[in-house]
Design an enzyme around this catalytic site. Structure first.
Site, PDB file in Angstrom:
ATOM      1  N   THR A 125      33.791  34.616  39.512  1.00 25.21           N
ATOM      2  CA  THR A 125      33.016  35.701  38.906  1.00 25.21           C
ATOM      3  C   THR A 125      32.103  35.174  37.802  1.00 25.21           C
ATOM      4  O   THR A 125      32.414  34.157  37.156  1.00 25.21           O
ATOM      5  CB  THR A 125      33.985  36.753  38.317  1.00 25.21           C
ATOM      6  OG1 THR A 125      33.249  37.650  37.492  1.00 25.21           O
ATOM      7  CG2 THR A 125      35.083  36.124  37.466  1.00 25.21           C
ATOM      8  N   ASP A 126      31.026  35.907  37.549  1.00 20.65           N
ATOM      9  CA  ASP A 126      30.129  35.536  36.444  1.00 20.65           C
ATOM     10  C   ASP A 126      30.816  35.702  35.088  1.00 20.65           C
ATOM     11  O   ASP A 126      30.345  35.178  34.082  1.00 20.65           O
ATOM     12  CB  ASP A 126      28.823  36.342  36.501  1.00 20.65           C
ATOM     13  CG  ASP A 126      29.013  37.845  36.404  1.00 20.65           C
ATOM     14  OD1 ASP A 126      30.169  38.328  36.340  1.00 20.65           O
ATOM     15  OD2 ASP A 126      27.986  38.566  36.381  1.00 20.65           O
ATOM     16  N   GLU A 127      31.936  36.449  35.074  1.00 24.16           N
ATOM     17  CA  GLU A 127      32.609  36.695  33.788  1.00 24.16           C
ATOM     18  C   GLU A 127      33.160  35.418  33.168  1.00 24.16           C
ATOM     19  O   GLU A 127      33.486  35.398  31.976  1.00 24.16           O
ATOM     20  CB  GLU A 127      33.725  37.734  33.943  1.00 24.16           C
ATOM     21  CG  GLU A 127      33.178  39.076  34.343  1.00 24.16           C
ATOM     22  CD  GLU A 127      34.127  40.245  34.104  1.00 24.16           C
ATOM     23  OE1 GLU A 127      35.062  40.114  33.310  1.00 24.16           O
ATOM     24  OE2 GLU A 127      33.910  41.292  34.740  1.00 24.16           O
ATOM     25  N   TYR A 153      41.527  38.628  32.017  1.00 27.82           N
ATOM     26  CA  TYR A 153      41.054  38.521  33.411  1.00 27.82           C
ATOM     27  C   TYR A 153      40.120  37.335  33.583  1.00 27.82           C
ATOM     28  O   TYR A 153      40.344  36.456  34.426  1.00 27.82           O
ATOM     29  CB  TYR A 153      40.349  39.813  33.848  1.00 27.82           C
ATOM     30  CG  TYR A 153      39.495  39.630  35.084  1.00 27.82           C
ATOM     31  CD1 TYR A 153      40.069  39.407  36.328  1.00 27.82           C
ATOM     32  CD2 TYR A 153      38.098  39.641  35.005  1.00 27.82           C
ATOM     33  CE1 TYR A 153      39.283  39.206  37.464  1.00 27.82           C
ATOM     34  CE2 TYR A 153      37.310  39.446  36.130  1.00 27.82           C
ATOM     35  CZ  TYR A 153      37.904  39.225  37.356  1.00 27.82           C
ATOM     36  OH  TYR A 153      37.125  39.025  38.469  1.00 27.82           O
ATOM     37  N   LYS A 157      40.489  33.756  35.713  1.00 27.94           N
ATOM     38  CA  LYS A 157      39.566  33.312  36.769  1.00 27.94           C
ATOM     39  C   LYS A 157      38.988  31.937  36.414  1.00 27.94           C
ATOM     40  O   LYS A 157      38.814  31.084  37.279  1.00 27.94           O
ATOM     41  CB  LYS A 157      38.427  34.330  36.951  1.00 27.94           C
ATOM     42  CG  LYS A 157      38.860  35.684  37.514  1.00 27.94           C
ATOM     43  CD  LYS A 157      39.408  35.609  38.931  1.00 27.94           C
ATOM     44  CE  LYS A 157      38.359  35.317  39.967  1.00 27.94           C
ATOM     45  NZ  LYS A 157      38.938  35.375  41.348  1.00 27.94           N
TER      46      LYS A 157
HETATM   47  P1  NAD Z   1      40.287  44.217  44.460  1.00 31.91           P
HETATM   48  O1  NAD Z   1      41.158  44.423  43.264  1.00 31.91           O
HETATM   49  O2  NAD Z   1      39.597  45.376  45.072  1.00 31.91           O
HETATM   50  O3  NAD Z   1      41.136  43.516  45.623  1.00 31.91           O
HETATM   51  C1  NAD Z   1      42.068  42.498  45.370  1.00 31.91           C
HETATM   52  C2  NAD Z   1      42.952  42.342  46.608  1.00 31.91           C
HETATM   53  O4  NAD Z   1      43.841  41.248  46.375  1.00 31.91           O
HETATM   54  C3  NAD Z   1      43.820  43.573  46.899  1.00 31.91           C
HETATM   55  O5  NAD Z   1      43.794  43.882  48.271  1.00 31.91           O
HETATM   56  C4  NAD Z   1      45.210  43.141  46.470  1.00 31.91           C
HETATM   57  O6  NAD Z   1      46.249  43.773  47.189  1.00 31.91           O
HETATM   58  C5  NAD Z   1      45.159  41.647  46.744  1.00 31.91           C
HETATM   59  N1  NAD Z   1      46.100  40.877  45.918  1.00 31.91           N
HETATM   60  C6  NAD Z   1      46.321  40.993  44.586  1.00 31.91           C
HETATM   61  N2  NAD Z   1      47.289  40.158  44.194  1.00 31.91           N
HETATM   62  C7  NAD Z   1      47.686  39.480  45.311  1.00 31.91           C
HETATM   63  C8  NAD Z   1      48.654  38.473  45.553  1.00 31.91           C
HETATM   64  N3  NAD Z   1      49.422  37.990  44.563  1.00 31.91           N
HETATM   65  N4  NAD Z   1      48.800  37.996  46.816  1.00 31.91           N
HETATM   66  C9  NAD Z   1      48.042  38.498  47.829  1.00 31.91           C
HETATM   67  N5  NAD Z   1      47.125  39.471  47.661  1.00 31.91           N
HETATM   68  C10 NAD Z   1      46.951  39.951  46.408  1.00 31.91           C
HETATM   69  O7  NAD Z   1      39.262  43.090  44.008  1.00 31.91           O
HETATM   70  P2  NAD Z   1      37.737  42.859  44.437  1.00 31.91           P
HETATM   71  O8  NAD Z   1      36.865  43.630  43.521  1.00 31.91           O
HETATM   72  O9  NAD Z   1      37.607  43.009  45.899  1.00 31.91           O
HETATM   73  O10 NAD Z   1      37.578  41.324  44.042  1.00 31.91           O
HETATM   74  C11 NAD Z   1      37.888  40.306  44.995  1.00 31.91           C
HETATM   75  C12 NAD Z   1      37.625  38.951  44.353  1.00 31.91           C
HETATM   76  O11 NAD Z   1      36.265  38.861  43.946  1.00 31.91           O
HETATM   77  C13 NAD Z   1      38.458  38.698  43.095  1.00 31.91           C
HETATM   78  O12 NAD Z   1      38.861  37.349  43.098  1.00 31.91           O
HETATM   79  C14 NAD Z   1      37.496  38.969  41.943  1.00 31.91           C
HETATM   80  O13 NAD Z   1      37.819  38.183  40.826  1.00 31.91           O
HETATM   81  C15 NAD Z   1      36.170  38.519  42.562  1.00 31.91           C
HETATM   82  N6  NAD Z   1      34.960  39.178  42.054  1.00 31.91           N
HETATM   83  C16 NAD Z   1      34.859  40.552  42.022  1.00 31.91           C
HETATM   84  C17 NAD Z   1      33.665  41.155  41.606  1.00 31.91           C
HETATM   85  C18 NAD Z   1      33.503  42.652  41.587  1.00 31.91           C
HETATM   86  O14 NAD Z   1      32.470  43.150  41.104  1.00 31.91           O
HETATM   87  N7  NAD Z   1      34.444  43.439  42.093  1.00 31.91           N
HETATM   88  C19 NAD Z   1      32.593  40.347  41.214  1.00 31.91           C
HETATM   89  C20 NAD Z   1      32.735  38.955  41.248  1.00 31.91           C
HETATM   90  C21 NAD Z   1      33.914  38.385  41.683  1.00 31.91           C
HETATM   91  O1  TDX Z   2      35.580  54.114  32.696  1.00 29.19           O
HETATM   92  C1  TDX Z   2      34.791  53.170  32.507  1.00 29.19           C
HETATM   93  N1  TDX Z   2      33.783  53.310  31.600  1.00 29.19           N
HETATM   94  C2  TDX Z   2      32.904  52.324  31.299  1.00 29.19           C
HETATM   95  O2  TDX Z   2      32.007  52.507  30.456  1.00 29.19           O
HETATM   96  C3  TDX Z   2      34.892  51.908  33.200  1.00 29.19           C
HETATM   97  C4  TDX Z   2      35.984  51.687  34.226  1.00 29.19           C
HETATM   98  C5  TDX Z   2      33.990  50.922  32.901  1.00 29.19           C
HETATM   99  N2  TDX Z   2      33.034  51.109  31.963  1.00 29.19           N
HETATM  100  C6  TDX Z   2      32.096  50.004  31.656  1.00 29.19           C
HETATM  101  C7  TDX Z   2      32.744  48.674  31.340  1.00 29.19           C
HETATM  102  C8  TDX Z   2      31.736  47.670  31.858  1.00 29.19           C
HETATM  103  O3  TDX Z   2      30.756  47.422  30.870  1.00 29.19           O
HETATM  104  O4  TDX Z   2      31.335  49.767  32.841  1.00 29.19           O
HETATM  105  C9  TDX Z   2      31.081  48.378  33.037  1.00 29.19           C
HETATM  106  C10 TDX Z   2      31.644  47.958  34.384  1.00 29.19           C
HETATM  107  O5  TDX Z   2      33.052  48.025  34.277  1.00 29.19           O
HETATM  108  P1  TDX Z   2      34.017  47.623  35.507  1.00 29.19           P
HETATM  109  O6  TDX Z   2      33.633  48.417  36.698  1.00 29.19           O
HETATM  110  O7  TDX Z   2      35.411  47.683  35.002  1.00 29.19           O
HETATM  111  O8  TDX Z   2      33.544  46.127  35.797  1.00 29.19           O
HETATM  112  P2  TDX Z   2      33.478  44.796  34.883  1.00 29.19           P
HETATM  113  O9  TDX Z   2      34.398  44.869  33.737  1.00 29.19           O
HETATM  114  O10 TDX Z   2      32.023  44.521  34.612  1.00 29.19           O
HETATM  115  O11 TDX Z   2      34.065  43.706  35.925  1.00 29.19           O
HETATM  116  C11 TDX Z   2      33.662  43.731  37.316  1.00 29.19           C
HETATM  117  O12 TDX Z   2      32.688  42.751  37.575  1.00 29.19           O
HETATM  118  C12 TDX Z   2      33.076  41.395  37.539  1.00 29.19           C
HETATM  119  C13 TDX Z   2      34.858  43.520  38.232  1.00 29.19           C
HETATM  120  O13 TDX Z   2      35.848  44.504  37.972  1.00 29.19           O
HETATM  121  C14 TDX Z   2      35.417  42.130  38.089  1.00 29.19           C
HETATM  122  O14 TDX Z   2      36.483  41.928  39.017  1.00 29.19           O
HETATM  123  C15 TDX Z   2      34.309  41.133  38.378  1.00 29.19           C
HETATM  124  O15 TDX Z   2      34.741  39.818  38.171  1.00 29.19           O
END
Ligand code: NAD
Ligand code: TDX
Length: 345
Positions: A125-127, A153, A157
């Site tokens: 992730t970019d985080e 988190y 990562k």
């Molecule tokens: P998500 O939380 O929707 O899905 C995570 C999945 O992993 C779930 O199905 C969960 O059951 C499974 N999981 C959790 N712990 C596990 C374990 N111990 N063993 C096996 N499975 C397990 O997450 P997402 O948003 O789909 O993110 C997927 C990946 O992408 C993550 O690694 C996250 O860090 C990365 N990522 C997410 C975003 C975003 O915006 N959502 C952006 C950049 C990177």
């Molecule tokens: O109720 C809310 N109110 C609010 O203002 C929630 C849930 C979020 N927010 C804000 C927090 C963040 O600035 O919105 C922005 C986005 O929040 P999230 O959806 O929780 O995402 P973020 O924290 O940016 O992280 C996401 O992007 C990077 C994913 O959850 C991560 O898994 C990924 O790595």
């Protein structure tokens, strides 16, 4: 070609499973997922009967189960999506983030070492780069930006990323890493900003914006992320990190107002609440490397992607109603129930 996709019952992993089964009808996709609160088998129901697909319920930290699976499947590649992914939950309870995100990654790579592998891809992730100031719009994250994390988190990562690179250097494991910006699209779990706001707005519930809502995120449609991972897996250079993002920065408050507009709901639903602890101000990816080396560009404009996403939530009520009827209510009450309201707006 057999690919193990971990976390494939979650948001991005499931979209990646669909993408791969469609793009490569001769590949075998084995999805490994623990089915935590964030994983849903109903998400995968359209592919469950596909002969090229296998679902295995397992924890990536369970060494015996993972090694057994590698013994059975002899995979050519692994793409690791499995993670605890929500920043707010990591602030409440960091431990499971370290366990799954770091130790789970180690178990997968140890299995890759033992059984041999063509490619291990880590979805990061970019985080991991921390955040950028709002008053420096000229700054972007490149692959050379130092790791500088803010939350448990992002720290977990980053720890995993460092371990992945160490396994490459020390053991020669053929790894790649992608660091993507915020994704949005179908099957996004309703604890995250965009689906949470859509679902609350539909129920005329308050829309809880943290602080003033001026924090900026760089939004990418999930299919574009999946295409990027597909390209890196097939054409990326071993040992390299690739940033993925589409130069689509938006303030949280503007996203929430847009969702109100799309759903015909009043902005008076917006409630400013106490800020997230350690809240990152701005994320912004420089995707030059993946464009230059692999020819990747995002295909979905935000205006189209958000329209498709809102429509998806309107037409897939059964998917999210089932989710929010369970433990989600307890989570929501804990996270938002007593949260201080701010006199903004
Ligand atoms: P998500 O939380 O929707 O899905 C995570 C999945 O992993 C779930 O199905 C969960 O059951 C499974 N999981 C959790 N712990 C596990 C374990 N111990 N063993 C096996 N499975 C397990 O997450 P997402 O948003 O789909 O993110 C997927 C990946 O992408 C993550 O690694 C996250 O860090 C990365 N990522 C997410 C975003 C975003 O915006 N959502 C952006 C950049 C990177
Ligand atoms: O109720 C809310 N109110 C609010 O203002 C929630 C849930 C979020 N927010 C804000 C927090 C963040 O600035 O919105 C922005 C986005 O929040 P999230 O959806 O929780 O995402 P973020 O924290 O940016 O992280 C996401 O992007 C990077 C994913 O959850 C991560 O898994 C990924 O790595």
């Amino acid at each position: 070609m057999t690919i193990i996709v971990t976390g494939g019952a979650g948001f991005i992993g499931s979209n990646f499973v669909f993408h791969m089964l469609e793009q490569y009808p001769d590949y075998r996709i084995v999805c490994v997922d623990k089915l935590t609160y964030a994983g849903n088998l109903s998400t995968l129901k359209t592919v469950m009967d596909n002969p090229n697909f296998r679902f295995v319920r397992a924890d990536i930290c369970d060494r015996a189960a993972i090694f057994q699976l590698f013994e059975e499947e002899k995979p050519d590649a692994v793409v690791n999506f499995a993670a605890e992914s929500h920043v707010d939950r990591s602030i409440e309870n960091p431990e499971v983030f370290l366990t799954t995100n770091i130790l789970g990654t180690q178990v997968l790579m140890d299995a890759c070492r033992k059984y041999g592998i063509g490619r291990y891809h880590q979805v990061s992730t970019d985080e991991v780069y921390g955040d950028l100031p709002l008053d420096r719009p000229d700054l972007f994250f490149t692959e050379d930006t130092p790791i500088h994390t803010s939350s448990p988190y992002s720290s977990s990562k980053a720890g995993a990323d460092l371990l992945v690179l160490a396994y490459h250097r020390t053991y020669g494991l053929p790894v790649t890493i992608s660091r993507c910006s915020n994704n949005y699209g179908p099957y996004h779990f309703p604890e995250k900003l965009i689906p949470l706001m859509i679902i609350n707005a539909l129920a005329d519930k308050p829309l809880p914006v943290y602080g003033e809502g001026l924090n900026v995120r760089d939004w990418l449609y999930v299919e574009d992320h999946c295409r990027a991972i597909d390209l890196i897996l097939h054409k990326g250079t071993v040992g390299e990190v690739y940033n993925v993002g589409g130069h689509n920065e938006m303030r949280n408050i503007d996203i929430v107002k847009l969702i109100c507009e799309k759903l015909g709901k009043p902005e008076s639903l917006i409630t400013h609440v106490a800020d997230r602890k350690g809240h990152d101000m701005r994320y912004a990816i420089d995707p030059t490397k993946i464009h230059r080396e692999l020819g990747w560009l995002p295909e979905t404009k935000f205006a189209d992607g958000i329209e498709k996403t809102v429509r998806w939530y309107l037409t897939h009520r059964d998917w999210w109603e089932e989710i929010i009827s369970g433990d989600y209510q307890k989570y929501y009450e804990k996270m938002y129930g007593d949260r201080e309201q701010l006199p903004i707006g």
